[in-house]
Motif scaffolding. Sequence first.
Motif, mmCIF file in Angstrom:
data_model
loop_
_atom_site.group_PDB
_atom_site.id
_atom_site.type_symbol
_atom_site.label_atom_id
_atom_site.label_comp_id
_atom_site.label_asym_id
_atom_site.label_seq_id
_atom_site.Cartn_x
_atom_site.Cartn_y
_atom_site.Cartn_z
ATOM 1 N N PHE A 1 19.782 -65.448 -14.789
ATOM 2 C CA PHE A 1 19.406 -65.894 -13.451
ATOM 3 C C PHE A 1 19.155 -67.401 -13.375
ATOM 4 O O PHE A 1 19.357 -68.010 -12.311
ATOM 5 C CB PHE A 1 18.212 -65.089 -12.943
ATOM 6 C CG PHE A 1 18.565 -63.649 -12.710
ATOM 7 C CD1 PHE A 1 19.411 -63.293 -11.680
ATOM 8 C CD2 PHE A 1 18.072 -62.648 -13.539
ATOM 9 C CE1 PHE A 1 19.760 -61.963 -11.468
ATOM 10 C CE2 PHE A 1 18.410 -61.320 -13.341
ATOM 11 C CZ PHE A 1 19.266 -60.975 -12.295
ATOM 12 N N GLU A 2 18.745 -68.026 -14.465
ATOM 13 C CA GLU A 2 18.626 -69.486 -14.470
ATOM 14 C C GLU A 2 19.996 -70.132 -14.275
ATOM 15 O O GLU A 2 20.137 -71.107 -13.530
ATOM 16 C CB GLU A 2 18.013 -69.961 -15.788
ATOM 17 C CG GLU A 2 16.521 -69.733 -15.900
ATOM 18 C CD GLU A 2 15.715 -70.668 -15.017
ATOM 19 O OE1 GLU A 2 15.946 -71.895 -15.040
ATOM 20 O OE2 GLU A 2 14.841 -70.161 -14.278
ATOM 21 N N GLY B 1 22.377 -68.986 -12.600
ATOM 22 C CA GLY B 1 22.767 -68.796 -11.212
ATOM 23 C C GLY B 1 22.174 -69.817 -10.259
ATOM 24 O O GLY B 1 22.695 -70.000 -9.151
ATOM 25 N N VAL B 2 21.081 -70.471 -10.670
ATOM 26 C CA VAL B 2 20.468 -71.490 -9.810
ATOM 27 C C VAL B 2 20.593 -72.883 -10.423
ATOM 28 O O VAL B 2 19.947 -73.831 -9.972
ATOM 29 C CB VAL B 2 18.983 -71.161 -9.515
ATOM 30 C CG1 VAL B 2 18.877 -69.861 -8.741
ATOM 31 C CG2 VAL B 2 18.149 -71.085 -10.801
ATOM 32 N N GLY B 3 21.414 -73.004 -11.466
ATOM 33 C CA GLY B 3 21.667 -74.307 -12.057
ATOM 34 C C GLY B 3 20.503 -74.896 -12.818
ATOM 35 O O GLY B 3 20.392 -76.116 -12.948
ATOM 36 N N GLN B 4 19.636 -74.034 -13.349
ATOM 37 C CA GLN B 4 18.481 -74.505 -14.100
ATOM 38 C C GLN B 4 18.555 -74.001 -15.544
ATOM 39 O O GLN B 4 19.457 -73.242 -15.901
ATOM 40 C CB GLN B 4 17.189 -74.051 -13.427
ATOM 41 C CG GLN B 4 17.007 -74.630 -12.030
ATOM 42 C CD GLN B 4 16.954 -76.143 -12.036
ATOM 43 O OE1 GLN B 4 16.205 -76.754 -12.786
ATOM 44 N NE2 GLN B 4 17.772 -76.759 -11.178
ATOM 45 N N TRP C 1 15.493 -73.080 -17.617
ATOM 46 C CA TRP C 1 14.272 -72.551 -18.222
ATOM 47 C C TRP C 1 14.660 -71.478 -19.230
ATOM 48 O O TRP C 1 15.583 -70.687 -18.995
ATOM 49 C CB TRP C 1 13.360 -71.936 -17.168
ATOM 50 C CG TRP C 1 12.131 -71.288 -17.758
ATOM 51 C CD1 TRP C 1 10.942 -71.882 -18.018
ATOM 52 C CD2 TRP C 1 11.997 -69.923 -18.174
ATOM 53 N NE1 TRP C 1 10.065 -70.989 -18.572
ATOM 54 C CE2 TRP C 1 10.690 -69.768 -18.687
ATOM 55 C CE3 TRP C 1 12.858 -68.821 -18.179
ATOM 56 C CZ2 TRP C 1 10.217 -68.565 -19.193
ATOM 57 C CZ3 TRP C 1 12.389 -67.618 -18.690
ATOM 58 C CH2 TRP C 1 11.079 -67.499 -19.175
ATOM 59 N N ASP D 1 24.491 -58.652 -6.044
ATOM 60 C CA ASP D 1 23.032 -58.592 -5.951
ATOM 61 C C ASP D 1 22.488 -57.556 -6.933
ATOM 62 O O ASP D 1 22.464 -56.365 -6.635
ATOM 63 C CB ASP D 1 22.621 -58.221 -4.525
ATOM 64 C CG ASP D 1 21.113 -58.320 -4.320
ATOM 65 O OD1 ASP D 1 20.408 -58.751 -5.254
ATOM 66 O OD2 ASP D 1 20.641 -57.960 -3.230
#
Length: 208
Positions: A130-131, A133-136, A138, A22
């Motif tokens: 961080f993108e 990490g969420v499979g995106q 941007w 985190d």
Amino acid sequence: MFTPRAFAETDLQWLDALFARDPFITVLTTGDDGLPELTRLPVLYQRQGSDITLHGHWARANPQSRRDGAAKVLVDGPHGYISASWYPDKEQMARVPTWNYAAAELRGQLQRFDDTDALADLVAATGDLFEAGVGQAWRFEPEREDHRSQLRGIVGFRFVVDDVQLKLKLSQNHPVANQQAVMGALEALPSPASHELAQWMRRFLATP
């Protein structure tokens, strides 16, 4: 951060683990009124040996964005309530409940920057991390004026760490039977947070 000797840790792999878990931290500085001021925000974590640097940004309207110099950073880890009823020796030793947790306090120096190119690099790197990490996918596009113009609303910082205080309070001061009982009890609970704490305990207590 008050850290009894039994819970003090010096192996920086645990700091790596906290940030991998985190990277959302608390930055503490002293306000104009002499009281602590704080901001919760995500950061990019870099460590080469004992050299540690964090990169992040504030909203320009945040009073903390005007701070340079000495500061603290708090890093949170897993935590949870430990019932005394779980200990096999609870009656013999008159055990009481406690709270297990992992955390770090970093002391160091804040270095502000508002150079447009440096901010663009920071926002792009933060977005990429961080993108993923969420499979995106941007992406910050610095060539787009509607993206680049938004950099005027933020101030970047580097936090160069001078001192690391790691605290791992994971029942290491208890007999093995108590440790095993606590981990089993945590794993039997329906809470994912309890399961994570048990996993950290197992990993830490198995470390030579």
